[in-house]
Design a protein around this motif. Structure first.
Motif, PDB file in Angstrom:
ATOM      1  N   GLU A   1      -4.117   9.695  20.135  1.00 33.50           N
ATOM      2  CA  GLU A   1      -5.018   9.047  21.088  1.00 33.50           C
ATOM      3  C   GLU A   1      -6.299   8.571  20.399  1.00 33.50           C
ATOM      4  N   LEU A   2      -6.850   9.417  19.531  1.00 34.39           N
ATOM      5  CA  LEU A   2      -8.091   9.045  18.828  1.00 34.39           C
ATOM      6  C   LEU A   2      -7.842   7.820  17.948  1.00 34.39           C
ATOM      7  N   GLY A   3      -6.737   7.844  17.222  1.00 33.38           N
ATOM      8  CA  GLY A   3      -6.405   6.720  16.348  1.00 33.38           C
ATOM      9  C   GLY A   3      -6.264   5.430  17.136  1.00 33.38           C
ATOM     10  N   ALA A   4      -5.555   5.503  18.266  1.00 30.54           N
ATOM     11  CA  ALA A   4      -5.328   4.306  19.075  1.00 30.54           C
ATOM     12  C   ALA A   4      -6.643   3.758  19.610  1.00 30.54           C
ATOM     13  N   ARG A   5      -7.536   4.671  20.039  1.00 35.20           N
ATOM     14  CA  ARG A   5      -8.832   4.204  20.565  1.00 35.20           C
ATOM     15  C   ARG A   5      -9.665   3.548  19.475  1.00 35.20           C
ATOM     16  N   ALA A   6      -9.629   4.125  18.281  1.00 28.48           N
ATOM     17  CA  ALA A   6     -10.408   3.556  17.176  1.00 28.48           C
ATOM     18  C   ALA A   6      -9.872   2.181  16.794  1.00 28.48           C
ATOM     19  N   ALA A   7      -8.542   2.049  16.750  1.00 28.18           N
ATOM     20  CA  ALA A   7      -7.952   0.760  16.384  1.00 28.18           C
ATOM     21  C   ALA A   7      -8.276  -0.301  17.440  1.00 28.18           C
ATOM     22  N   GLN A   8      -8.228   0.118  18.723  1.00 27.53           N
ATOM     23  CA  GLN A   8      -8.584  -0.821  19.801  1.00 27.53           C
ATOM     24  C   GLN A   8     -10.030  -1.280  19.675  1.00 27.53           C
ATOM     25  N   ALA A   9     -10.912  -0.321  19.358  1.00 22.86           N
ATOM     26  CA  ALA A   9     -12.336  -0.658  19.229  1.00 22.86           C
ATOM     27  C   ALA A   9     -12.532  -1.631  18.083  1.00 22.86           C
ATOM     28  N   ALA A  10     -11.845  -1.383  16.957  1.00 23.24           N
ATOM     29  CA  ALA A  10     -11.975  -2.268  15.797  1.00 23.24           C
ATOM     30  C   ALA A  10     -11.502  -3.674  16.150  1.00 23.24           C
ATOM     31  N   ALA A  11     -10.381  -3.747  16.887  1.00 20.00           N
ATOM     32  CA  ALA A  11      -9.869  -5.058  17.291  1.00 20.00           C
ATOM     33  C   ALA A  11     -10.849  -5.737  18.241  1.00 20.00           C
ATOM     34  N   ALA A  12     -11.470  -4.930  19.108  1.00 18.40           N
ATOM     35  CA  ALA A  12     -12.390  -5.495  20.108  1.00 18.40           C
ATOM     36  C   ALA A  12     -13.614  -6.124  19.451  1.00 18.40           C
TER      37      ALA A  12
END
Lengths: 193, 450
Positions: free
Chosen positions: B254-265
Motif C-alpha cells: 500500500e505504501l509503495g502504491a501511494r508513493a508511486a501514485q504521488a510521484a506520477a501526480a
C-alpha cells in the motif's frame, strides 16, 4: 570571440628553476604567446573563454623571462584548472629584458627594442606572411612589424641606431604576435649579418 | 543513449555512476578539485577535468566551471550524484540552458520539492498524509498558538526554506511558542533570506521509512519498495535496509502504491525518494520530504529488486521509458547496507582523514552475497576537505537474520587501518538485541551508548 571583460592572473609554480604558468580556470584557451616571447608581470598572455565570457590571462607578479614551451595547435584548446599553459625560463630574462634603450651585445645577440608602448603584430594582415622571419637579413628601413597604438597601426622599421649594425640577421621574435609591449621592450633578437 | 556523460561529483558516487555509464556504453568524463587530482578513483573515467581548488566552493560547487567542463569535453548530459549540486535547481537549469541534459527531474520539480511547505502541499494533493500541523505558512504568532492547541503539544516550528536545524524550535507550552516564534523567524530570515514558518506536531522517535520511485516522461511512475533508515546519528543515516522490518506485506504494497501514485501526480521524471516518518505506537506514515536525486543507500534496493537504478536514470534522462512494469518488480530476500565512514565513533564521531595503510573487505564469508561500493583502495588518501564516507558494504541474503550474519562476518573480517572507521559501531549495532528484533527508532542507536 567576445571581448575579454576582465583579467585573470595565471597561476604560478616553479619546477627546477623553470616558472610554470597554469590555467586559473576551466575553459577554452586561445591566442597564446609563442615560444620565445618575453613576458613580464601584467602582460596579457592569451585569453580563456569561460561560460561567463572571455577573460584575458595575465602574467602574475614575479614572472620575467622567455616562454620556452610551444603553443597548442588548437585555436580553442580546452584546458582545466591548473593545466600548464606556459613554461618560462627566467634565465632568459637578462638577455631579453634589455629595456634601457641601448641594445647591448648579449652573447651573440643584439636586440631591437620598441620605441613606444603598444601591441605588436608580426604580419601586415591576417593570413599574410610575417614581415620578417628568423634568418632574414634586415637593412636600414626594412619593415619589421606593425605596432598598434590606440587603434592606429604604424610600421616599425629597422634602424641602424642604438648600437645596431647596418645589416642584421633575425634570430628570433622576442615579442609575441598580438602581444603587448612597453616602450623599451625587446621585439627582435638579432645578430650582425 | 548519450555518447558522453559528465559526472559532477567525486569519490564513491562518481565511481558508481562511471561504472553504470560504462555498462551502458557511455563515455564518462569526471571532474576533480586540485586536491583530488590523480586520486585512484579518477582512473574510472575516460577523461578528467580539474575545475578548481580543494574547497567545494572552489570546485565541486562551481556551476559555471562544471558546465564549461561538460561543454569542452563534448558531453551531452550531466549526472550530479548526491550532495554538492544534486538538488540545486539553478544548476539543473544552467545545464539545460547550455544544451546539456541534467540527469534528474525538471528544475521546477526540484525547486518545488526543495521548499518544505510547497512540497507538502504538492504531496498532500497527491494523496499522502502529512504530520498534523498548520495549513500552510503561519501569518503570525497567534495563529501558531491556535494551531499548537489544535494538534497538541509538543509542537515544532520549522522554516519553509530550512535546513541544518536553523529556524527550528521545539515548543512544549504556549509561552514557549510565543517566545520562540520571533527568534525562529529572525533566524530563518538571516540564514535563508526567507522568514516563513510553519508548525507541526513534534514526533519523537518513530521510524524513517523511504520509498524509491522512478518516473518517466510518459507519465508513468513505479516504486521499488521501501528502505528503512532508522539507525541514525544526528539525522545522519548509518545503516539502511530493505525491506523494513516494521511493515507488514500489506502495508508495504500500500505504501509503495501511494508513493508511486504521488510521484506520477507531480509528473516526476527520473529516480527519487519519498521519505516518511512512521509515528511511534500508531505506525501512521506521514510524508516528510522528497529527495529529487539518487540516494546513498540506493544499493539495498538494487539488491532486493535486481534493478540497476543508475542505469534506469540514464535511460530515462535519454528519453526512454521505465524499463519494467510495477508487476515486474518483486522483492527478494533482505539487504542491509553499512556506511563505513572515516570517523572515530568512540570519540564523538570525529572525522579522521589520512592514508589507508590497509584496506580490505572480504566478499566470501557468506551465507549471503556481499557488494562493496567504494572509491578507495590500499594506500589511498582520505582528504580532509570532503565527507567521510569511504565505503558502503551491502549484503543480500535470503532473510534478515542471514543478512545480519553475513554483515557481521564481513565487517569482522575487514582490515582498514590508517584512519578510524565506524565499523566498531556497526558491529555493536548488528550484535544488539534491539537491532535483531527490529524494534527501535531514530532516537538512539541500537546497541550503542548515547
Amino acid at each position: 570571440m567576445s571581448v575579454p571583460n576582465h583579467h585573470l592572473d595565471l597561476r604560478l609554480s616553479e619546477e627546477e628553476g623553470i616558472l610554470i604558468l597554469r590555467a586559473p580556470d576551466v575553459g577554452y584557451f586561445t591566442a597564446p604567446l609563442t615560444r620565445g616571447a618575453v613576458v613580464a608581470p601584467g602582460m596579457q598572455a592569451g585569453a580563456l573563454q569561460r561560460l561567463e565570457g572571455a577573460a584575458a590571462l595575465r602574467i602574475p607578479e614575479g614572472v620575467r623571462g622567455a616562454v620556452i614551451s610551444d603553443p597548442s595547435e588548437r585555436v580553442l584548446a580546452p584546458v582545466g584548472y591548473g593545466d600548464v599553459l606556459y613554461r618560462v625560463d627566467p634565465a632568459s630574462a637578462g638577455e631579453a629584458m634589455q629595456d634601457e634603450g641601448e641594445a647591448d651585445d648579449v652573447g651573440a645577440g643584439l636586440v631591437l627594442v620598441s620605441e613606444q608602448s603598444g601591441r605588436v603584430w608580426h604580419r601586415p594582415g591576417p593570413g599574410e606572411d610575417p614581415f620578417c622571419a628568423p634568418g632574414d637579413v634586415l637593412e636600414e628601413g626594412a619593415a619589421v612589424c606593425l605596432i598598434e597604438v590606440m587603434k592606429t597601426f604604424s610600421t616599425v622599421p629597422y634602424r641602424a641606431t642604438r648600437g645596431l649594425p647596418a645589416r642584421a640577421r633575425v634570430v628570433r621574435w622576442l615579442a609575441a604576435d598580438g602581444g603587448d609591449v612597453q616602450k623599451g621592450d625587446p621585439i627582435l633578437g638579432l645578430e650582425p649579418a | 543513449m548519450f555518447r558522453s556523460l559528465l559526472v559532477a561529483n567525486r569519490g564513491e558516487v562518481a565511481v558508481r555512476i562511471a561504472r553504470a555509464a560504462r555498462d551502458a556504453g557511455v563515455r564518462a568524463v569526471g571532474i576533480v578539485s586540485s586536491a583530488d587530482q590523480g586520486a585512484s578513483w579518477t582512473e574510472e573515467f575516460d577523461e578528467v577535468v580539474c575545475v578548481g581548488g580543494p574547497a567545494p566552493a572552489e570546485s565541486y560547487l562551481r556551476m559555471s566551471a562544471i558546465v564549461q567542463a561538460a561543454r569542452q569535453t563534448g558531453c551531452a548530459a550531466v549526472h550530479p550524484g548526491w550532495g554538492f549540486l544534486a538538488e540545486n535547481a539553478r544548476f539543473a537549469a544552467l545545464c539545460e540552458q547550455n544544451g546539456l541534459t541534467f540527469i534528474g527531474p525538471a528544475p521546477s520539480t526540484m525547486e518545488r520539492m526543495g521548499l518544505k511547505w510547497p512540497s507538502k502541499v504538492a504531496m498532500r494533493a497527491a494523496g499522502l498524509d502529512l504530520t498534523p500541523g498548520s495549513d500552510g505558512l503561519l501569518t503570525d504568532v497567534d495563529e501558531a498558538v491556535r494551531v499548537a492547541q489544535e494538534v497538541g503539544y509538543p509542537v515544532i516550528l520549522k522554516a519553509d526554506a530550512g535546513g541544518g536545524g536553523r529556524g527550528m524550535r521545539i515548543c512544549r507550552t504556549e509561552a514557549e511558542v510565543r517566545e520562540a516564534f520571533p527568534s525562529a523567524r529572525a533566524e530563518a530570515t538571516a540564514a535563508f533570506g526567507n522568514g516563513a514558518l510553519f508548525l507541526e506536531k513534534f514526533v519523537t522517535g518513530g521510524r524513517h521509512i523511504e520509498v524509491q520511485i522512478i518516473g518517466d516522461r510518459f507519465g508513468r511512475a513505479v516504486h521499488l519498495f521501501e528502505r528503512d533508515c532508522s539507525v541514525q546519528r544526528n539525522h545522519q543515516k548509518l545503516i539502511e535496509e530493505s525491506p523494513s522490518p516494521a511493515l507488514s506485506a500489506e502495508e508495504r504494497t500500500e505504501l509503495g502504491a501511494r508513493a508511486a501514485q504521488a510521484a506520477a501526480a507531480i509528473g516526476y521524471v527520473g529516480a527519487g525518494t519519498i521519505e516518511f516518518l512512521a509515528a511511534p505506537e500508531t505506525g501512521r506514515l506521514s510524508f516528510m520530504e522528497m529527495n529529487t536525486r539518487l540516494q546513498v543507500e540506493h544499493p539495498v534496493t538494487e539488491m532486493v529488486t535486481g534493478i540497476d537504478i543508475v542505469r534506469e536514470q540514464l535511460r530515462i534522462a535519454a528519453g526512454g521509458a521505465v524499463g519494467f512494469t510495477q508487476d515486474g518488480v518483486s522483492l527478494e530476500g533482505h539487504s542491509i547496507e553499512c556506511r563505513i565512514n572515516a570517523e572515530d565513533p568512540s570519540d564523538g564521531f570525529r572525522p579522521t582523514p589520512g592514508t589507508l595503510d590497509e584496506f580490505s573487505i572480504p566478499l566470501d564469508l557468506g551465507p549471503g552475497r556481499v557488494r562493496v561500493d567504494t572509491h578507495v583502495r590500499e594506500g589511498a588518501e582520505v582528504p580532509p576537505y570532503y565527507d567521510s564516507l569511504i565505503a558502503k558494504v551491502i549484503v543480500h541474503a535470503a532473510d534478515r537474520p542471514q543478512a545480519i550474519e553475513t554483515m557481521k562476518r564481513t565487517l569482522g573480517g575487514a582490515r582498514i587501518t590508517g584512519v578510524s572507521t565506524t565499523i566498531p559501531l556497526h558491529l555493536a549495532v548488528l550484535g544488539s538485541d534491539e537491532f535483531t528484533s527490529g524494534n527501535y527508532d531514530t532516537r538512539s542507536i541500537p546497541g550503542w551508548p548515547a
